[in-house]
Design a protein around this motif. Structure first.
Motif, PDB file in Angstrom:
ATOM      1  N   ARG B 121       0.844  -0.993  -0.075  1.00 11.64           N
ATOM      2  CA  ARG B 121      -0.051  -0.130  -0.054  1.00 11.64           C
ATOM      3  C   ARG B 121       0.956   1.299   0.015  1.00 11.64           C
ATOM      4  N   CYS B 122       1.944   1.236  -0.114  1.00  8.91           N
ATOM      5  CA  CYS B 122       3.023   2.197  -0.351  1.00  8.91           C
ATOM      6  C   CYS B 122       2.364   3.344  -1.147  1.00  8.91           C
ATOM      7  N   TRP B 123       2.033   4.470  -0.819  1.00 10.46           N
ATOM      8  CA  TRP B 123       1.286   5.677  -1.555  1.00 10.46           C
ATOM      9  C   TRP B 123       2.244   5.808  -2.885  1.00 10.46           C
ATOM     10  N   TYR B 124       3.548   5.969  -2.792  1.00 15.67           N
ATOM     11  CA  TYR B 124       4.485   6.350  -4.191  1.00 15.67           C
ATOM     12  C   TYR B 124       4.177   5.146  -5.008  1.00 15.67           C
ATOM     13  N   PHE B 125       4.067   3.879  -4.398  1.00 20.84           N
ATOM     14  CA  PHE B 125       4.082   2.784  -5.530  1.00 20.84           C
ATOM     15  C   PHE B 125       2.691   2.844  -6.223  1.00 20.84           C
ATOM     16  N   ARG B 126       1.855   3.327  -5.397  1.00 28.67           N
ATOM     17  CA  ARG B 126       0.173   3.439  -6.333  1.00 28.67           C
ATOM     18  C   ARG B 126      -0.026   4.256  -7.045  1.00 28.67           C
ATOM     19  N   ALA B 131       8.257   8.516  -8.435  1.00 30.29           N
ATOM     20  CA  ALA B 131       9.366   7.516  -8.926  1.00 30.29           C
ATOM     21  C   ALA B 131       8.982   6.331  -7.761  1.00 30.29           C
ATOM     22  N   CYS B 132       9.510   5.080  -8.328  1.00 28.46           N
ATOM     23  CA  CYS B 132       9.472   4.110  -7.155  1.00 28.46           C
ATOM     24  C   CYS B 132      10.171   3.041  -7.984  1.00 28.46           C
ATOM     25  N   ASN B 133      11.237   2.573  -7.148  1.00 28.14           N
ATOM     26  CA  ASN B 133      11.966   1.076  -7.448  1.00 28.14           C
ATOM     27  C   ASN B 133      10.938   0.066  -7.961  1.00 28.14           C
ATOM     28  N   LYS B 134      10.011  -0.133  -6.999  1.00 34.24           N
ATOM     29  CA  LYS B 134       9.265  -1.498  -7.190  1.00 34.24           C
ATOM     30  C   LYS B 134       8.581  -1.565  -8.338  1.00 34.24           C
ATOM     31  N   ARG B 135       8.051  -0.126  -8.675  1.00 39.15           N
ATOM     32  CA  ARG B 135       7.144  -0.035  -9.936  1.00 39.15           C
ATOM     33  C   ARG B 135       7.906  -0.028 -11.263  1.00 39.15           C
ATOM     34  N   GLY B 140      14.219   5.248  -8.358  1.00 40.40           N
ATOM     35  CA  GLY B 140      14.506   5.921  -6.894  1.00 40.40           C
ATOM     36  C   GLY B 140      13.208   5.536  -5.898  1.00 40.40           C
ATOM     37  N   CYS B 141      13.467   5.863  -4.669  1.00 38.36           N
ATOM     38  CA  CYS B 141      12.479   5.617  -3.656  1.00 38.36           C
ATOM     39  C   CYS B 141      12.162   6.604  -2.949  1.00 38.36           C
ATOM     40  N   PRO B 142      11.265   7.588  -3.075  1.00 34.81           N
ATOM     41  CA  PRO B 142      10.681   8.755  -2.412  1.00 34.81           C
ATOM     42  C   PRO B 142      10.712   8.594  -0.841  1.00 34.81           C
ATOM     43  N   ALA B 143      10.149   7.411  -0.557  1.00 35.33           N
ATOM     44  CA  ALA B 143       9.815   6.971   0.532  1.00 35.33           C
ATOM     45  C   ALA B 143      10.980   7.136   1.854  1.00 35.33           C
ATOM     46  N   GLN B 144      12.310   7.077   1.061  1.00 34.63           N
ATOM     47  CA  GLN B 144      13.468   7.010   2.245  1.00 34.63           C
ATOM     48  C   GLN B 144      13.356   8.292   3.017  1.00 34.63           C
ATOM     49  N   TRP B 150       4.186   4.558   7.293  1.00 30.07           N
ATOM     50  CA  TRP B 150       3.535   3.660   7.081  1.00 30.07           C
ATOM     51  C   TRP B 150       4.858   2.593   6.784  1.00 30.07           C
ATOM     52  N   HIS B 151       5.673   3.031   6.742  1.00 30.98           N
ATOM     53  CA  HIS B 151       6.779   2.037   6.114  1.00 30.98           C
ATOM     54  C   HIS B 151       7.498   1.378   7.156  1.00 30.98           C
ATOM     55  N   ALA B 152       8.452   0.447   6.374  1.00 33.41           N
ATOM     56  CA  ALA B 152       9.176  -0.922   7.410  1.00 33.41           C
ATOM     57  C   ALA B 152      10.293  -0.375   8.222  1.00 33.41           C
ATOM     58  N   ASP B 158      18.088   0.352   1.057  1.00 32.04           N
ATOM     59  CA  ASP B 158      18.284   1.616   0.607  1.00 32.04           C
ATOM     60  C   ASP B 158      17.397   1.829  -0.866  1.00 32.04           C
ATOM     61  N   HIS B 159      16.949   0.650  -1.369  1.00 29.33           N
ATOM     62  CA  HIS B 159      16.213   0.443  -2.804  1.00 29.33           C
ATOM     63  C   HIS B 159      14.582   0.387  -2.225  1.00 29.33           C
ATOM     64  N   CYS B 160      14.307   0.307  -1.063  1.00 34.44           N
ATOM     65  CA  CYS B 160      12.857  -0.045  -0.919  1.00 34.44           C
ATOM     66  C   CYS B 160      12.464  -0.207   0.591  1.00 34.44           C
ATOM     67  N   ILE B 161      11.402   0.291   1.376  1.00 26.19           N
ATOM     68  CA  ILE B 161      10.999  -0.066   2.267  1.00 26.19           C
ATOM     69  C   ILE B 161       9.604  -0.143   2.691  1.00 26.19           C
ATOM     70  N   ALA B 162       8.881  -0.695   1.587  1.00 24.74           N
ATOM     71  CA  ALA B 162       7.638  -0.683   1.558  1.00 24.74           C
ATOM     72  C   ALA B 162       7.197  -1.959   2.637  1.00 24.74           C
ATOM     73  N   VAL B 163       6.219  -1.931   3.283  1.00 21.46           N
ATOM     74  CA  VAL B 163       5.612  -2.710   4.189  1.00 21.46           C
ATOM     75  C   VAL B 163       4.720  -3.754   3.185  1.00 21.46           C
TER      76      VAL B 163
HETATM   77  S1  SF4 Z   1       9.327   2.267  -0.361  1.00 24.54           S
HETATM   78 FE1  SF4 Z   1       9.238   0.523  -2.073  1.00 24.54          FE
HETATM   79  S2  SF4 Z   1       7.382   0.520  -3.177  1.00 24.54           S
HETATM   80 FE2  SF4 Z   1       7.564   2.843  -1.839  1.00 24.54          FE
HETATM   81  S3  SF4 Z   1       8.287   4.189  -2.967  1.00 24.54           S
HETATM   82 FE3  SF4 Z   1      10.144   2.964  -2.169  1.00 24.54          FE
HETATM   83  S4  SF4 Z   1      10.542   1.586  -3.622  1.00 24.54           S
HETATM   84 FE4  SF4 Z   1       8.504   2.364  -4.270  1.00 24.54          FE
END
Ligand code: SF4
Ligand SMILES: Cc1cc2nc3c(=O)[nH]c(=O)nc-3n(C[C@H](O)[C@H](O)[C@H](O)COP(=O)(O)OP(=O)(O)OC[C@H]3O[C@@H](n4cnc5c(N)ncnc54)[C@H](O)[C@@H]3O)c2cc1C
Ligand code: FES
Ligand code: FES
Lengths: 207, 331
Positions: B121-126, B131-135, B140-144, B150-152, B158-163
């Protein structure tokens, strides 16, 4: 989904056949795509296609329909069948305004496709009353004044019908939990809970 | 939603062949996550294969008496699994996790297989405007440095912290479930602990499944008599919300000492999180405020909180205390 997309008559689009890339998959489809498959989504195998001819069974009536695969059940009901009781609040499964029954179970019609309903029985709020005689849950909503603007009400009522049938109307707390999939921006929750409780009590007395 | 082709089949092998043969092909079961992802533009399959006609909805007990397992078909609806008499009687952790999932309508639609495969449910991913490394790998990963409440705090990179958002998967981890699949290469069984992956440098790869591989069933060993279990979900509102943190516990006591214990957590990690360190801190000991606090410290020892989610470090320890308090009472 944009307004424009929703209003595009689905049948006007060309019936695009998918080009299957892998040889194995093509063979599998070709073998299975006998006469039974050619008919519609209800056959044992339906070929990949972007527009499908389906029959939607809604409130006891059959509706033959040519729809794009991407049309949700909610959009098909509202835009194609003119059944505007189910409302589009969030279009994401979060508010419950679009609640209908499919094979007797309450679902959110915005997060399922119309083409997935072939062979199933859909009941909308329009299908609850018998002629001029309201469904007991509808009666209870009127008696308890369980709405203000009314936007969430069709979804609340359909959800409440299922809630009572499931046996989840036993107490106010139980009703709050089992009606939690239906949000009301006007905050009519106390009256909605009263209405569901009334309907559940009437149902208990009848059983 | 972009246009796509739709197919429907009642043969599992054919469903696999269809999806495997189309690089952006996807199965649809309940549709409760796939349709949202497609509307948001986070996914755009060219082919959607409807698997609802596959005979994979049964919930049954299999195996000989001493080693009975619950076999849950991949298409079993969450509502039906929660209400199954053997589940509610012998696996309270599973029923509680399922009844705390989404809303009654969603539970009537959502399937077990789809629940394990739901996306974060990471809002950047959706939101494809970000930007979003997962999608979009490498973007990049704006959540960092952004909004990461909401994150982990565990299992991130450093690439992703999505729950991972599933409640069911947390309960299944505590129960040592096995995921059964049918893929282009045949059938296989995957331990739930190997099913979901940490993001590392490739957050776009979330599970052990290959493209076109279909979950057919999930198997759970039925616990021995005297086993207690429970699920605690902490949310921002009373119900119908994803977990801020959650804790699943499966516990067997020997008098007043812990004979065996399994602990899994949601809301705090990039995948359903099992903590062997927390379990080790309790096995063979009594359940006291001190031992449970030590287990909590072991659980969060490697935590790496970000700007807005540091509160989860404390909250998850309290959740552990709470869930064990409810189970450990001599009843
Ligand atoms: S935490 Fe993962 S899913 Fe969320 S923006 Fe970063 S890379 Fe994308
Ligand atoms: C409003 C809302 C609230 C929610 N709250 C919660 C919550 O509190 N807790 C929680 O855990 N979840 C929650 N969810 C998520 C929900 O549980 C999932 O969307 C649901 O379980 C997905 O199942 P499905 O059958 O609808 O999957 P689909 O949407 O049909 O599919 C999801 C994904 O799984 C794949 N898939 C489906 N079946 C299989 C299979 N057999 N093999 C391989 N791949 C498969 C699909 O290709 C797709 O990629 C919520 C969802 C909504 C809409
Ligand atoms: S419109 Fe379907 S749940 Fe909101
Ligand atoms: S009556 Fe207005 S939203 Fe419920």
């Amino acid at each position: 989904m944009s307004e424009e997309e929703q209003n595009t008559p689905a049948a006007a689009g060309p019936a695009r056949r998918s080009v299957l890339k892998a040889g194995g998959a093509t063979a599998a489809v070709a073998v299975a795509a006998g006469p039974a498959a050619a008919g519609g989504a209800g056959g044992p195998t339906a070929l990949p296609r972007a527009v499908a001819d389906i029959t939607l069974r809604v409130n006891g009536a059959e509706h033959p329909l040519s729809v794009e695969a991407r049309v949700t059940l909610l959009d098909a009901l509202r835009e194609r069948l003119g059944l505007t009781g189910a409302k589009k609040g969030c279009d994401r499964g979060e508010c419950g305004a679009c609640t209908v029954l499919v094979d007797g179970r309450r679902v959110k019609s915005c997060t399922t496709l119309a083409v997935m309903q072939e062979g199933r029985e859909v009941t909308t709020v329009e299908g609850l009353a018998r002629g001029d005689e309201l469904h007991p849950v509808q009666e209870a909503f009127v008696r308890r004044d369980a709405f203000q603007c009314g936007f969430c009400t069709p979804g609340q009522i359909v959800s409440a019908v299922a809630c009572v049938q499931e046996g989840h109307g036993g107490s106010r707390d139980e009703i709050r939990e089992w009606m939690s999939g239906n949000l009301c921006r006007c905050g009519c929750y106390p009256n909605i809970v009263d209405a569901v409780r009334d309907a559940a009590e009437a149902e208990e007395a009848r059983r | 939603m972009r246009r796509f082709d739709y197919a429907r089949t009642s043969r599992a092998g054919e469903a696999v062949d269809l999806v495997a043969g189309e690089p952006t092909g996807a199965f649809v079961a309940g549709g409760t996550d796939l349709l949202n992802l497609m509307k948001d533009g986070a996914e755009a399959p060219d082919l959607v294969v409807d698997i609802n006609d596959l005979p994979l909805s049964d919930v049954e007990v299999v195996g000989e008496a001493a080693r009975e397992r619950l076999r849950i078909g991949a298409l079993a609806r969450l509502a039906d699994v929660a209400a199954h008499p053997r589940v509610s009687r012998e696996l309270p952790v599973l029923t509680e996790a399922l009844l705390a999932t989404a809303s009654p309508q969603v539970r009537n639609m959502a399937t077990v297989g789809g629940n394990l495969m739901q996306r974060t449910r990471c809002w950047y991913f959706r939101d494809p405007d970000f930007a979003c490394n997962k999608r979009a790998p490498g973007s990049g990963c704006p959540a960092q440095e952004g909004q990461n409440r909401w994150h982990a705090i565990l299992g991130g990179s450093d690439h992703c912290i999505a729950v991972h958002p599933s409640d069911l998967a947390v309960a299944l981890r505590a129960l040592d479930a096995t995921v059964h699949t049918l893929g282009p290469g045949g059938r296989r069984a995957i331990a739930i602990g190997d099913f979901h992956r940490e993001p590392g440098a490739a957050p776009e790869r979330e599970t052990a499944l290959r493209h076109g591989e279909l979950i057919t069933a999930v198997e759970v060993p039925l616990p021995r008599r005297g086993t207690r279990s429970g699920y605690l979900k902490v949310r921002d509102r009373a119900t119908f919300e994803f977990a801020v943190v959650s804790a699943a516990a499966v516990l067997r006591m020997d008098g007043r000492t812990v004979r065996d214990i399994a602990l899994a957590f949601g809301g705090i990690a990039t995948r359903p999180w099992r903590s062997a360190a927390a379990e080790d801190a309790l096995r063979g000991r009594r359940l006291t405020d001190d031992t449970v606090a030590a287990a909590g410290r072991a659980l969060v020892a490697g935590a790496r909180p970000r700007t807005h989610n540091a509160f989860k470090v404390e909250l998850v320890q309290r959740a552990l205390h709470e869930v064990l308090g409810a189970l450990g009472d001599d009843r």
